[in-house]
Design a protein around this motif. Structure first.
Motif, mmCIF file in Angstrom:
data_model
loop_
_atom_site.group_PDB
_atom_site.id
_atom_site.type_symbol
_atom_site.label_atom_id
_atom_site.label_comp_id
_atom_site.label_asym_id
_atom_site.label_seq_id
_atom_site.Cartn_x
_atom_site.Cartn_y
_atom_site.Cartn_z
ATOM 1 N N ALA A 82 17.814 2.610 -8.735
ATOM 2 C CA ALA A 82 18.505 2.292 -9.989
ATOM 3 C C ALA A 82 17.539 1.839 -11.079
ATOM 4 N N HIS A 83 16.549 1.041 -10.700
ATOM 5 C CA HIS A 83 15.693 0.397 -11.701
ATOM 6 C C HIS A 83 14.306 1.012 -11.810
ATOM 7 N N HIS A 84 14.085 2.197 -11.218
ATOM 8 C CA HIS A 84 12.711 2.688 -11.163
ATOM 9 C C HIS A 84 12.164 3.062 -12.549
ATOM 10 N N ARG A 144 12.255 -7.145 -8.246
ATOM 11 C CA ARG A 144 10.972 -7.370 -8.908
ATOM 12 C C ARG A 144 9.945 -7.879 -7.899
ATOM 13 N N GLY A 145 8.833 -7.220 -7.858
ATOM 14 C CA GLY A 145 7.796 -7.613 -6.928
ATOM 15 C C GLY A 145 6.927 -6.431 -6.559
ATOM 16 N N ARG A 146 6.140 -6.595 -5.516
ATOM 17 C CA ARG A 146 5.151 -5.591 -5.137
ATOM 18 C C ARG A 146 5.798 -4.262 -4.738
ATOM 19 N N LEU A 147 6.965 -4.323 -4.096
ATOM 20 C CA LEU A 147 7.640 -3.095 -3.675
ATOM 21 C C LEU A 147 8.050 -2.267 -4.887
ATOM 22 N N ARG A 148 8.654 -2.908 -5.873
ATOM 23 C CA ARG A 148 9.037 -2.181 -7.083
ATOM 24 C C ARG A 148 7.805 -1.655 -7.804
ATOM 25 N N ASP A 149 6.778 -2.483 -7.919
ATOM 26 C CA ASP A 149 5.539 -2.035 -8.565
ATOM 27 C C ASP A 149 5.007 -0.767 -7.908
ATOM 28 N N ALA A 150 5.041 -0.737 -6.570
ATOM 29 C CA ALA A 150 4.492 0.408 -5.844
ATOM 30 C C ALA A 150 5.259 1.684 -6.159
ATOM 31 N N LEU A 151 6.592 1.594 -6.240
ATOM 32 C CA LEU A 151 7.381 2.785 -6.576
ATOM 33 C C LEU A 151 7.074 3.243 -8.000
ATOM 34 N N TRP A 152 7.000 2.312 -8.929
ATOM 35 C CA TRP A 152 6.671 2.668 -10.311
ATOM 36 C C TRP A 152 5.291 3.319 -10.368
ATOM 37 N N TYR A 153 4.341 2.772 -9.622
ATOM 38 C CA TYR A 153 2.993 3.337 -9.596
ATOM 39 C C TYR A 153 3.041 4.785 -9.128
ATOM 40 N N CYS A 154 3.751 5.030 -8.041
ATOM 41 C CA CYS A 154 3.806 6.387 -7.489
ATOM 42 C C CYS A 154 4.434 7.363 -8.467
#
Length: 264
Positions: free
Chosen positions: A172-174, A197-207
């Motif tokens: 939903a928030h990617h 919000r956190g490292r998991l979300r950051d990782a998806l955004w990065y990918c």
């Protein structure tokens, strides 16, 4: 005066060569995070900034980057064999592969990148990242379209399917979805899902932000430029960049720092 102008022209020529070199090296070394390739290029170029003959700088930069890429530790553990990631991959393939082949190619690229960076996360979150990578764009499939905003439509489908609330929230928030939802008047709908919000979300955004529409790795700057070209200035996703581009950059920087430490 002529000498100064000539030097400026040469610098622009080298700059253009370096930009083309970066795009090529990012694609060739697709198991290396693009942000690391970019950093290696900038580091090598800084060392060579005072070289008396700048024409050789791109070649020397390329040699330095290839050396770093050969030494980069590739994580080959893989996470594609779990029930959740298998279900996610098969669901995304069913919804996207025939109807939207380019979107499917992008999805495959994002999932490959997720498997490569998952080691940065705690074991309990690694599979969530890979699953969310496979599923992040399923809302584009005609079968799922409801509001017309793919992040929300995809997340609602996953909730109906009984998928983990964390995966639903990641989809939903990617990649800055909140700003787009606000422009579309869908903020209340998006609020149905927690923003992890956190490292998991950051990782998806990065990918997502280091994978081009054809599934090939790319740099963040190239990805942002491609989004603007493809969608045009009036598209809500492009308009949202005025709101969330710094947030996207920050997420990519945070993951890049983790990757750099892991590769040290």
């Amino acid at each position: 005066m002529l000498t100064t102008m000539s030097a400026a022209v040469r610098r622009r020529h080298v700059d253009e060569q370096i930009r083309r070199l970066e795009s090529r090296l990012v694609r060739e070394h697709d198991k290396v995070p693009p942000s690391l390739v970019h950093e290696w290029i900038e580091r090598a170029r800084a060392r060579l900034g005072g070289a008396p003959v700048q024409d050789f700088v791109p070649l020397l930069v390329e040699r330095a980057v290839r050396t770093s890429a050969r030494e980069f530790p590739v994580d080959s553990s893989g996470l594609s064999g779990t029930y959740l990631s298998n279900w996610a991959r098969n669901t995304a393939r069913r919804l996207l592969a025939k109807e939207l082949p380019r979107r499917w190619a992008h999805t495959e690229g994002v999932a490959r990148r997720a498997e490569q960076v998952a080691h940065l996360l705690p074991p309990g979150e690694q599979d969530l990242l890979v699953a969310a990578a496979w599923l992040h764009d399923i809302g584009y499939a005609a079968e799922l379209v409801d509001t017309g905003w793919h992040s929300l439509d995809g997340a609602r489908y996953l909730r109906r399917a009984g998928v983990s609330p964390r995966v639903c929230g990641l989809v939903a928030h990617h990649s800055g979805a909140a700003a787009v939802a606000h422009l579309l008047g869908l903020a209340d709908g998006l609020a149905e899902f927690d923003d992890d919000r956190g490292r998991l979300r950051d990782a998806l955004w990065y990918c997502d932000m280091t994978t081009g529409p054809d599934g090939h790795p790319t740099t963040l700057d190239n990805r942002l430029a491609e989004i603007r070209r493809r969608r045009g200035p009036e598209d809500p996703v492009v308009r949202a960049l005025d709101i969330n581009v710094d947030e996207r950059r920050a997420a990519v920087r945070r993951v890049h720092r983790l990757l750099r430490r892991a590769a040290a």
